[in-house]
Scaffold this active site. Structure first.
Site, short mmCIF file in Angstrom:
data_model
loop_
_atom_site.label_atom_id
_atom_site.label_comp_id
_atom_site.label_asym_id
_atom_site.label_seq_id
_atom_site.Cartn_x
_atom_site.Cartn_y
_atom_site.Cartn_z
N GLY A 246 -42.76 -13.11 41.82
CA GLY A 246 -42.68 -12.13 42.89
C GLY A 246 -42.51 -12.66 44.29
O GLY A 246 -42.31 -11.87 45.23
N PRO B 156 -42.36 -17.88 38.88
CA PRO B 156 -41.35 -17.52 39.87
C PRO B 156 -39.96 -17.44 39.24
O PRO B 156 -39.61 -18.28 38.40
CB PRO B 156 -41.41 -18.69 40.85
N TYR C 35 -30.25 -1.56 43.89
CA TYR C 35 -31.41 -1.52 44.78
C TYR C 35 -31.02 -1.28 46.23
O TYR C 35 -31.88 -1.39 47.11
CB TYR C 35 -32.17 -2.86 44.76
N CYS D 173 -14.47 1.91 39.27
CA CYS D 173 -14.30 3.35 39.53
C CYS D 173 -15.64 4.03 39.73
O CYS D 173 -16.05 4.90 38.94
CB CYS D 173 -13.56 3.99 38.38
N TYR E 150 -30.90 -12.69 39.59
CA TYR E 150 -30.55 -11.32 39.19
C TYR E 150 -29.10 -11.01 39.57
O TYR E 150 -28.77 -9.88 39.94
CB TYR E 150 -31.53 -10.30 39.80
C1 LIG Z 1 -39.62 -10.49 36.57
C2 LIG Z 1 -40.88 -11.17 36.30
C3 LIG Z 1 -41.19 -12.37 36.95
C4 LIG Z 1 -40.31 -12.99 37.99
O1 LIG Z 1 -40.23 -12.23 39.14
P1 LIG Z 1 -39.59 -12.84 40.46
O2 LIG Z 1 -39.75 -11.78 41.46
O3 LIG Z 1 -38.15 -13.12 40.17
O4 LIG Z 1 -40.33 -14.07 40.81
C5 LIG Z 1 -42.38 -13.01 36.62
N1 LIG Z 1 -43.23 -12.48 35.70
C6 LIG Z 1 -42.96 -11.33 35.07
C7 LIG Z 1 -43.92 -10.82 34.08
C8 LIG Z 1 -41.79 -10.63 35.35
O5 LIG Z 1 -41.55 -9.48 34.73
#
Ligand SMILES: *Cc1c(COP(=O)(O)O)cnc(C)c1O
Length: 400
Positions: free
Chosen positions: A224, A259, A301, A326, A355
């Site tokens: 995250g 990460p 997003y 399209c 992503y």
């Molecule tokens: C998607 C996800 C991540 C990675 O998230 P990032 O924002 O790309 O770091 C880590 N753990 C879990 C369980 C996820 O679903």
């Protein structure tokens, strides 16, 4: 970067990843947790290219996988099973079986029903499943609602009380071994106080579990960490790590983090070619050969990516950069300032390493694009451009 050379050699659209940047990010993160035992498990879904996984494995990274496909990818890339985590809110029986037979280090459980399922499958296989429970700490990550996962209204994890119940049940089971505790409250988090707050809530549960003799060895703080796309501030890894560690003082525990975006996001670029300039009344469009099927984030997003025209930096006017698909939602950027382009100009979409390709599709029967790695200033093809035949191969088999 010689974008024209790369475009000539590999054609466009094209993903380009700077592996040296990825290595730097990885070592910065490891460094932030130095002095503690830590395991960085790269979230494969952010970018699952085999060469990229192999590169991360060579640095010592573990892997966080959310499907059996991702587990298989990581194993092919040389990942060590004892450094792999299987996460996800809906795991199928065959996936659980695969993870257990391959001795994947830890399965993150997300519901009571899943605990029972994993226990039953482990019993059938006469195995002991090492598990962790994903706690939903009900903390707002202050990010886009589609990538916010730590509120009770989200489908992820279980609340604290349920988690407690599950740990006690797991402890009593002959086929489950609770070794970890896990949370992941969302993605692209730039205000890390929410993650630190979550770690505080989850560490309280950790203490409670210890008091009933459930000895958790791994504290999995999820992923995250946000990156800079536009005007965000860089997350201070020092503050991030210290904030979490402060909540764990007195606990002898290994930090696990997952990460995805942080390791690969800023290291990737999407290269696309201008097809046309077009005006509808007062509105200016730059039409490029890349589209939402290649890079979905803007459409999905409303995500911002920095964009520049290679070799041009004058006479900027407002435009939308759009693809050939399209759908009115097919854009890479809206209302940004760009120089006037000509057909054949190259456009670089920045911070597209996470992503990007992994969310791409064949919509509009567009073959998925090629991927190139830059390693010590040398380019290397790490995924061929799909051909039309690749796209229809599985249907062709059924035609006769
Ligand atoms: C998607 C996800 C991540 C990675 O998230 P990032 O924002 O790309 O770091 C880590 N753990 C879990 C369980 C996820 O679903």
């Amino acid at each position: 970067m010689d974008y024209f050379g790369l475009a000539q050699k590999y054609d466009t659209p094209l993903y380009i990843y700077d592996f040296d940047k990825i290595a730097l990010r990885y070592s910065d993160l490891k460094q932030a947790f130095s002095g503690r035992k830590s395991l960085v498990c790269y979230a494969v879904k952010a970018n699952s290219n085999l060469s990229l996984l192999k590169f991360l494995a060579s640095l010592g990274a573990g892997f966080d996988c959310v499907s059996v496909g991702e587990i298989k990818r990581a194993l092919i890339a040389g990942a060590k099973p004892y450094q792999m985590i299987f996460s996800g809110v809906g795991k199928r029986d065959d996936e659980i079986k695969y993870a257990l037979t391959n001795d994947i280090f830890m399965i993150n459980l997300e519901s009571e029903a899943e605990l029972e399922r994993v226990e039953n499958i482990a019993r059938e296989l006469q195995k002991v499943a090492r598990i962790s429970i994903r706690v939903n700490p009900d903390v707002d990550a202050n990010t886009h609602p589609y990538i916010s996962t730590g509120l009770n209204e989200n489908k992820f994890g279980v609340d604290i009380d349920t988690a407690k119940k599950m740990y006690i049940k797991a402890k009593k089971s002959d086929n489950l071994q609770p070794i970890g505790i896990h949370f992941h409250i969302g993605s692209q988090i730039t205000d890390i106080s929410s993650i630190i707050q979550a770690s505080g809530i989850v560490s309280k549960l950790l203490t409670e579990l210890k008091s009933v003799d459930i000895d958790i060895k791994f504290f999995d703080i999820g992923g995250g960490i946000g990156i800079v796309y536009n005007d965000e501030r860089d997350v201070s890894l020092y503050d991030y790590a210290q904030g979490i560690l402060k909540n764990l003082s007195g606990h002898d525990i290994t930090i696990v983090c997952e990460p995805g975006r942080f390791l690969v996001g800023n290291a990737g670029e999407f290269l696309t070619k201008v097809l046309y300039e077009k005006r509808n009344k007062d509105k200016r469009f730059v039409i490029v050969d890349g589209a939402m099927n290649d890079l979905l984030r803007p459409s999905l997003y409303n995500a911002y990516h920095g964009i520049s025209v290679v070799g041009k930096d004058k006479d900027h006017t407002i435009c939308d950069v759009v693809g050939p698909i399209c759908e009115s939602g097919d854009f890479l950027a809206k209302n940004i300032k760009l120089p006037i382009c000509e057909s054949g100009d190259l456009i670089v979409v920045k911070s597209a390493g996470a992503y990007g390709f992994s969310m791409s599709s064949n919509y509009n029967t567009r073959p998925r694009v090629a991927e190139v790695a830059i390693i010590s200033n040398k380019d290397k093809l790490i995924r061929k451009r799909e051909s039309f035949d690749d796209v229809i191969a599985l249907e062709k088999e059924c035609l006769e």
